[in-house]
Design a protein around this motif. Sequence first.
Motif, short mmCIF file in Angstrom:
data_model
loop_
_atom_site.label_atom_id
_atom_site.label_comp_id
_atom_site.label_asym_id
_atom_site.label_seq_id
_atom_site.Cartn_x
_atom_site.Cartn_y
_atom_site.Cartn_z
N ASP A 183 4.54 -40.57 -18.62
CA ASP A 183 4.16 -40.36 -20.03
C ASP A 183 4.30 -39.07 -20.63
N LYS A 184 4.16 -37.81 -19.76
CA LYS A 184 4.26 -36.74 -20.35
C LYS A 184 5.74 -36.31 -20.66
N LYS A 187 6.49 -38.10 -23.85
CA LYS A 187 5.78 -37.36 -24.71
C LYS A 187 6.83 -36.20 -25.43
N ALA A 190 9.66 -37.11 -27.33
CA ALA A 190 9.48 -37.91 -28.62
C ALA A 190 10.14 -37.22 -29.72
#
Length: 440
Positions: A183-184, A187, A190
Amino acid sequence: MRNREVIKSAILLILVLVSIFMTYRVWTFTPELTDLETDVNTDTPAIGPKISKPIDSVIMPFRMINRNGTDVKGTSNVKDIKRITDQMLSKEVKKVDILSSESVVELEDLSERYTILDFPDSVPSEMYLNQVLGMNMSYYPKVNFDRILVDTKSTNEAVVYLLSEDKRKAVKLQTTMKSHKFDKINKEAAPDLKPYTGIITNETTTNEINQIYAPETAENMNIYRYVSNKISVADLNDVILGESVIARNNEDKISTYNNNTGISTVNEEKQTYRYTNLSEDENRQKDISKSITNSFKFINEHAGYTDEFRLFDTDQKTGKIDYQMFLNNYPVFNDDKLSSIEAVWGRDTINEYNRGLITTGVAVPSKKEADELPSSEEVRYGLASNARIDFNKVTNMAIGYDLSIPNDELDNLQDTIEFTPKWYVKYDGEWKRYENGGLT
């Protein structure tokens, strides 16, 4: 004295534990071979600079999509995609499940937030998980896939799904990949992601996990022009035919060469090279995993990836493997197949080898401006409205470049090649150029 003996015993115990730990690390260490980049053997004949390509830069997804409910964003940027696939390298798989259905497989445990990795064509999961990602598994499933889904919301450790091309099968992998690390990376990527849209073309693609995903718009797409370099036919013959080359007649800009087992044809006008090994014709490799592995190794060790190339098409029936040129993260197409390397592996050696003879050199300014590309919705509407097109046969869409050799040569001093952005559609198993509501 007693305190001194206690201290000595404690130190000795610590040293023993450290020794045990270091021994364990040595025994369990596994190098990430997919990341290695080594020079081609100097004694091996080559057609380009003698630097090999890591396998995970040639066999990789060509776009990434993050879906969170109705929010859909994606990218074709190779750096962002590579950071995602790097998270999977050498991870352990705790459990493997094969899911199947007579119609479309259901992923009941999938959350509403997941990452999609799309491949341009079907890839054998056994080969990809083992040789490209180096995943540690009890066994490698023999299911071909063209899409990976990574779910990091359901559990602390990511669950990975590999979907078959017809979407009737899925391989579910419970991994040791930490969800928060994945997820990091997402992110951090993004800000580079653009709005994407899901397109429904038939019953299979009505489900969100099976929809065709494409960027909503094609922004800032330019025409690029490069000075072209030509691959030496003599070097190619040295790689393919060896030392015992016999040159045949040269008629109408077509030259032929052969040795005891095969024949090569060079078309000077179209700038193409085609080779057929006559002795291997009846011994084509039936295992597509071995065909990919052997063709990649053969092309790579002879420095054949002269530009950025990626695995783009696999033909299960003929065994043909197609590696496509990429430019600025987008696939490159050409009607004469100047932008592809086609290979068929035989029982022991290369059976067919076809490629263009030109490579990109120095970038030069282009005098043309690119036409504004339609949105993906406009492409979808154009195809769905065309009575001559069976919209059910549309299975993929992508922005790419059309490679051409312009007539207005730059100062008449150097040959150039031009890359013009276009929409491309995979229709009935073949990639075609979209033009004004139709396919060419």
